[in-house]
Design a protein around this motif. Structure first.
Motif, PDB file in Angstrom:
ATOM      1  N   PRO A  62       0.843  -1.362  -0.173  1.00 44.18           N
ATOM      2  CA  PRO A  62      -0.171   0.142  -0.067  1.00 44.18           C
ATOM      3  C   PRO A  62       0.852   1.270  -0.011  1.00 44.18           C
ATOM      4  O   PRO A  62       0.435   2.085  -0.861  1.00 44.18           O
ATOM      5  N   PHE A  63       2.091   1.127   0.962  1.00 44.47           N
ATOM      6  CA  PHE A  63       2.795   2.430   0.763  1.00 44.47           C
ATOM      7  C   PHE A  63       3.477   2.691  -0.424  1.00 44.47           C
ATOM      8  O   PHE A  63       3.417   3.672  -1.100  1.00 44.47           O
ATOM      9  N   ALA A  64       3.928   1.361  -1.210  1.00 44.86           N
ATOM     10  CA  ALA A  64       4.564   1.797  -2.513  1.00 44.86           C
ATOM     11  C   ALA A  64       3.610   2.015  -3.419  1.00 44.86           C
ATOM     12  O   ALA A  64       3.926   2.990  -4.486  1.00 44.86           O
ATOM     13  N   ASP A  65       2.293   1.688  -3.412  1.00 43.75           N
ATOM     14  CA  ASP A  65       1.379   2.117  -4.507  1.00 43.75           C
ATOM     15  C   ASP A  65       1.279   3.735  -4.260  1.00 43.75           C
ATOM     16  O   ASP A  65       0.988   4.357  -5.144  1.00 43.75           O
ATOM     17  N   LEU A  66       1.147   4.211  -3.054  1.00 38.87           N
ATOM     18  CA  LEU A  66       0.859   5.253  -2.656  1.00 38.87           C
ATOM     19  C   LEU A  66       1.923   6.439  -3.116  1.00 38.87           C
ATOM     20  O   LEU A  66       1.788   7.321  -3.860  1.00 38.87           O
ATOM     21  N   VAL A  67       3.329   5.895  -2.877  1.00 37.04           N
ATOM     22  CA  VAL A  67       4.375   6.507  -3.400  1.00 37.04           C
ATOM     23  C   VAL A  67       4.357   6.606  -4.872  1.00 37.04           C
ATOM     24  O   VAL A  67       4.473   7.784  -5.630  1.00 37.04           O
ATOM     25  N   LYS A  68       4.217   5.781  -5.582  1.00 30.47           N
ATOM     26  CA  LYS A  68       4.059   5.511  -7.065  1.00 30.47           C
ATOM     27  C   LYS A  68       3.027   6.349  -7.651  1.00 30.47           C
ATOM     28  O   LYS A  68       3.368   7.207  -8.461  1.00 30.47           O
ATOM     29  N   GLU A  83       2.279  11.458 -13.263  1.00 31.74           N
ATOM     30  CA  GLU A  83       1.579  12.704 -14.069  1.00 31.74           C
ATOM     31  C   GLU A  83       0.274  12.950 -13.720  1.00 31.74           C
ATOM     32  O   GLU A  83      -0.696  12.040 -13.591  1.00 31.74           O
ATOM     33  N   VAL A  84       0.029  14.187 -13.423  1.00 30.56           N
ATOM     34  CA  VAL A  84      -1.312  14.613 -13.228  1.00 30.56           C
ATOM     35  C   VAL A  84      -1.837  15.139 -14.499  1.00 30.56           C
ATOM     36  O   VAL A  84      -1.419  15.884 -15.214  1.00 30.56           O
ATOM     37  N   ILE A  85      -2.848  14.715 -14.881  1.00 29.80           N
ATOM     38  CA  ILE A  85      -3.529  14.733 -16.131  1.00 29.80           C
ATOM     39  C   ILE A  85      -4.780  15.497 -15.949  1.00 29.80           C
ATOM     40  O   ILE A  85      -5.871  15.068 -15.434  1.00 29.80           O
ATOM     41  N   ASP A  86      -5.164  16.629 -16.495  1.00 28.65           N
ATOM     42  CA  ASP A  86      -6.558  17.328 -16.669  1.00 28.65           C
ATOM     43  C   ASP A  86      -7.320  16.890 -17.694  1.00 28.65           C
ATOM     44  O   ASP A  86      -6.913  17.088 -18.836  1.00 28.65           O
ATOM     45  N   PRO A  87      -8.449  16.499 -17.357  1.00 25.85           N
ATOM     46  CA  PRO A  87      -9.451  16.434 -18.358  1.00 25.85           C
ATOM     47  C   PRO A  87      -9.746  17.767 -19.106  1.00 25.85           C
ATOM     48  O   PRO A  87      -9.740  18.637 -18.325  1.00 25.85           O
ATOM     49  N   ARG A  88     -10.198  17.693 -20.267  1.00 30.31           N
ATOM     50  CA  ARG A  88     -10.435  19.029 -21.152  1.00 30.31           C
ATOM     51  C   ARG A  88     -11.369  19.614 -20.473  1.00 30.31           C
ATOM     52  O   ARG A  88     -12.578  18.939 -20.111  1.00 30.31           O
ATOM     53  N   GLY A  89     -11.176  21.014 -20.153  1.00 32.54           N
ATOM     54  CA  GLY A  89     -12.300  21.823 -19.590  1.00 32.54           C
ATOM     55  C   GLY A  89     -12.784  21.584 -18.225  1.00 32.54           C
ATOM     56  O   GLY A  89     -13.797  22.091 -17.738  1.00 32.54           O
ATOM     57  N   VAL A  90     -11.852  21.052 -17.363  1.00 37.30           N
ATOM     58  CA  VAL A  90     -12.186  20.839 -15.939  1.00 37.30           C
ATOM     59  C   VAL A  90     -11.703  22.045 -15.173  1.00 37.30           C
ATOM     60  O   VAL A  90     -10.945  22.890 -15.472  1.00 37.30           O
ATOM     61  N   ASP A  91     -12.334  22.312 -14.098  1.00 36.30           N
ATOM     62  CA  ASP A  91     -12.239  23.481 -13.345  1.00 36.30           C
ATOM     63  C   ASP A  91     -11.071  22.872 -12.371  1.00 36.30           C
ATOM     64  O   ASP A  91     -11.332  22.454 -11.267  1.00 36.30           O
ATOM     65  N   ARG A  92      -9.843  23.678 -12.710  1.00 37.15           N
ATOM     66  CA  ARG A  92      -8.582  23.046 -12.032  1.00 37.15           C
ATOM     67  C   ARG A  92      -8.334  23.177 -10.414  1.00 37.15           C
ATOM     68  O   ARG A  92      -8.275  22.497  -9.668  1.00 37.15           O
ATOM     69  N   THR A 118      -5.802  11.291 -11.465  1.00 38.28           N
ATOM     70  CA  THR A 118      -4.594  10.873 -11.730  1.00 38.28           C
ATOM     71  C   THR A 118      -3.547  11.366 -10.836  1.00 38.28           C
ATOM     72  O   THR A 118      -3.972  12.236 -10.044  1.00 38.28           O
ATOM     73  N   GLY A 119      -2.418  10.662 -10.892  1.00 38.07           N
ATOM     74  CA  GLY A 119      -1.350  11.201  -9.818  1.00 38.07           C
ATOM     75  C   GLY A 119      -1.666  11.340  -8.355  1.00 38.07           C
ATOM     76  O   GLY A 119      -2.227  10.654  -7.825  1.00 38.07           O
ATOM     77  N   ARG A 120      -1.209  12.635  -8.261  1.00 34.81           N
ATOM     78  CA  ARG A 120      -1.484  12.927  -6.573  1.00 34.81           C
ATOM     79  C   ARG A 120      -2.798  13.033  -6.254  1.00 34.81           C
ATOM     80  O   ARG A 120      -3.304  12.827  -5.109  1.00 34.81           O
ATOM     81  N   ARG A 121      -3.649  13.499  -7.084  1.00 31.43           N
ATOM     82  CA  ARG A 121      -5.204  13.545  -6.877  1.00 31.43           C
ATOM     83  C   ARG A 121      -5.781  11.987  -6.492  1.00 31.43           C
ATOM     84  O   ARG A 121      -6.439  11.917  -5.418  1.00 31.43           O
ATOM     85  N   LEU A 122      -5.463  11.395  -7.331  1.00 32.77           N
ATOM     86  CA  LEU A 122      -5.709   9.756  -6.938  1.00 32.77           C
ATOM     87  C   LEU A 122      -5.193   9.368  -5.755  1.00 32.77           C
ATOM     88  O   LEU A 122      -5.913   8.618  -4.955  1.00 32.77           O
TER      89      LEU A 122
END
Lengths: 385, 324
Positions: free
Chosen positions: B49-55, B60-69, B219-223
């Motif tokens: 779980p820790f490895a998953d979190l760090v990974k 990369e954080v990917i923004d969906p098109r038109g998202v309110d960042r 994605t990324g840190r949001r996830l």
């Protein structure tokens, strides 16, 4: 709520196969549906016309990864009938053993997939573990786990040694015990029952009018099984029963399939115990006389039919394959309308769809010239509503 | 614990954020391992779980098109912050130093925030699966929250206090509330399972229907943060139920040294929370996902009715003086 369109597939974690549903929902309820099939046309029929019979068999086996033996058997059965070759009893028994082992592993795979579709991953893991026992048996008997390549025109490729028969028989009690466990689980596991009962209901009349085949039809009380109604191989000599159910829903289809696993196990055991001696191949001529035949076979998913036309050479002039999934598709669309969105995966999975196998489309246009009606530029589009 | 240094240590180190983080990783490991063993799989190693979190944090954080960042970035942080804050009011060894009358209500509300953040994420994702999942998450909230709140409010009725620490102390003098109010205890466990969106209540993220629901576009840190918020919720929820319903299960003998007594209390806390996790994991492995309309029936027809029946029973018990 406003209507929304939920696209499912051709890339979607629920459907590992190339198919696209455009599900129009009103909130969670499905109001309309469009099915797009045929993303993976492989041209197997055309390729089969370019090869002689011996080389067609491995090719036609690859129509489907699960019912591989079904397609090879139904093809060689048709060719043998045109040639007038009677295959020896031992070969018939071996073909039957492989066919029923195939049915067992196919139904176990299906049970796991159906459980996974409703989020019951434990049953998924268990059935796929136990399915390994069947696959191991198949590997011991044929050398392969998926494409057994056991058929030849006039018989089978490999003989079974007494030690192989013994090893296969030794696996049967374990499987029998596991099947009993599944029967218990399907009848008692409450959350699974709520997801299966009354979902995807198909009455007997509907099943008949949509032309459903296989376990889908038998779960609606249609007593139709090619093995009984048009017996081939040794099915008219050995004791077995057609499993039917009257529920007509996903629960009924589950019960039919589990019942069929048990029946198949009985057939395999009977055949292994009463394996006749003698040769495994009859001498078959290289070329087949001109003729036409519709060869039928009960694959795990239902009736598979090969239309074969020969012209006196060692090649077929035409082979047309009708897979059971094509026969069952229309009933799926009917079952889905009015259901919640959450029922899509399980209703679709309930017919055990095999979509790449189905990807051969006949364009039908009433009263028109078919020649001008070329497929649309995006690839052939299938049945849509 | 008026010393500000100790208070900061309580919030940041033990049993505050650092411990919560470490324990939630362990919790996830245990959960995955238990379910894996039940499913005849090997399961992940301890550090997975820790490895998953760090990974995932490094991806990369990917923004969906038109998202309110700004809101899309903020929602996971808010969810995680809410859960971590709520942990400060849950008693671990002794009463929480931050305890006040009404902290139970605060904890329950803070635990609701991740679901609302999930709904927001689903709605903002500009993705049909995420939107459907977000709506499902918030619909589910209306179904399980009522019996869950009712069940957790019942101890306040009997103990006559709104503070979790006081409820725990009350149980040590009287009886364990899981024994006095068994129906509320069971309803709370089921409600927690629904709150954590675990099978059979993983309706918002039903993989086979709507891909990953509100998580689809994360994605990324949001996830990673959202996932961490979920895992810490599991710890906080278990600790809350352990304090409110199993508070009476203290060590029967007085332990002399203060450090030894604290250790025993801590081990008891671990045992109680892991026991609750075991129940939740077994439910997860042994059930299929129910449908939203079926959950509606389960929630309103059975869970809420059971919780209301428990209210009646508690009132009768209090009037007749049983257990008090």
């Amino acid at each position: 709520m406003t209507r929304i369109v939920v696209p499912i597939g051709p890339q979607h974690p629920a459907l590992k196969e190339p198919v696209n549903f455009r599900v129009v929902t009103d909130g969670e309820r499905i109001v309309d549906l469009e099915l797009n099939l045929s993303y993976s046309h492989r041209g197997i029929e055309k390729a089969a016309e370019q090869r002689d019979f011996i080389r067609v068999l491995p090719l036609i086996e690859r129509v489907c990864g699960i019912c591989s033996h079904s397609h090879a058997t139904v093809f060689s059965k048709g060719i043998e009938e045109i040639m007038g070759v009677e295959i020896p009893p031992r070969a018939q028994y071996i073909r039957t053993i492989i066919a029923e082992l195939e049915r067992m592993h196919s139904h176990m795979l299906w049970l796991g997939v159906a459980a996974h579709e409703v989020g019951f991953n434990t049953l998924f893991m268990w059935t796929w573990r136990d399915r390994e026992a069947v696959l191991d048996t198949l590997e011991e008997l044929s050398g392969n786990r998926v494409h057994y390549n056991m058929n030849e025109i006039g018989g089978v490729r490999l003989d079974l040694s007494p030690s192989q028969v013994e090893a296969a028989l030794a696996r049967m009690p374990v499987l029998e015990e596991r099947i009993r466990a599944y029967v218990g689980m399907v009848e008692d596991e409450e959350t699974m029952l709520t997801r299966f009962r009354g979902v995807g209901s198909l009455s007997r009349e509907e099943a008949l009018s949509f032309g459903a085949v296989g376990p889908t039809a038998r779960a609606s009380g249609v007593d139709y099984d090619v093995r009984k109604d048009d017996p081939y191989l040794v099915y008219d000599e050995i004791p077995w029963n057609v499993v039917t159910d009257t529920n007509g829903d996903v629960y009924g289809r589950t019960k039919v399939r589990i019942g069929e696993i048990a029946e198949s196990l009985g057939i395999v055991r009977h055949c292994l115990e009463n394996l006749p001696g003698g040769p495994i191949r009859a001498e078959a001529p290289k070329a087949a006389p001109p003729g036409e035949i519709l060869s039928r076979y009960e694959a795990p998913r239902g009736e598979v039919a090969h239309f074969i036309r020969t012209n006196g050479t060692a090649r077929v002039e035409r082979v047309d394959i009708r897979t059971p999934t094509l026969a069952n598709w229309t009933s799926v669309a009917h079952c889905l309308i009015g259901r919640p969105l959450a029922d899509v995966p399980v209703i679709v999975a309930a017919i055990d769809p095999c979509l790449s196998c189905t990807s051969r489309i006949t364009l039908v246009k009433s009263g028109g010239d078919l020649g001008k009606d070329a497929p649309p530029p995006n690839g052939p589009r299938g049945w849509s509503r | 614990m008026t010393d500000p240094f100790l208070l900061i240590a309580y919030i940041l180190l033990f049993p505050g954020f650092l411990f919560l983080f470490a324990y939630s990783m362990t919790f996830e490991f245990l959960d995955r391992r238990i379910v894996a063993r039940m499913q005849n799989r090997v399961g992940p190693p301890f550090f997975q779980p820790f490895a998953d979190l760090v990974k995932t944090l490094g991806k990369e954080v990917i923004d969906p098109r038109g998202v309110d960042r700004p809101i899309f970035d903020a929602a996971p942080v808010v969810a995680l912050a809410a859960v971590m804050t709520s942990f400060l009011y849950v008693p671990i060894i002794g009463p929480s130093p931050l305890a006040f009358q009404g902290d139970l209500v605060l904890v329950l509300y803070l635990l609701t925030l991740p679901t609302l953040a999930l709904m927001l994420l689903g709605w903002l994702s500009r993705n049909i699966y995420a939107a459907v999942g977000g709506i499902r998450a918030v619909t589910m909230l209306f179904i399980y929250e009522v019996p869950f709140f009712l069940a957790l409010m019942m101890p306040t009725l009997m103990a006559g206090t709104w503070s979790i620490s006081d409820i725990m102390a009350w149980q040590e003098e009287h009886l364990c509330l899981a024994i006095l109010q068994p129906i509320a205890f069971i309803v709370a466990l089921i409600g927690l399972q629904a709150k954590l969106e675990r099978t059979p209540f993983d309706i918002p993220e039903a993989e086979t229907e709507i891909v990953a629901g509100p998580w689809t576009e994360l994605t990324g840190r949001r996830l990673a943060l959202m996932h961490l918020a979920n895992e810490t919720s599991a710890v906080v929820g278990s600790a809350l139920i352990a304090a409110v319903f199993l508070g009476g299960l203290a060590f029967p003998w007085t332990v002399e040294s203060a450090i030894l007594s604290a250790t025993v209390g801590f081990l008891l806390f671990l045992a109680k929370t892991v026991a609750i996790l075991l129940v939740l994991s077994i439910i997860r492995a042994a059930t299929a996902r129910v449908r939203l309309d079926q959950l509606n029936t389960i929630g309103w027809k059975y869970l809420t009715m059971a919780a209301l029946a428990q209210v009646g029973i508690v009132l009768v018990m209090m009037a007749s003086g049983v257990g008090i």
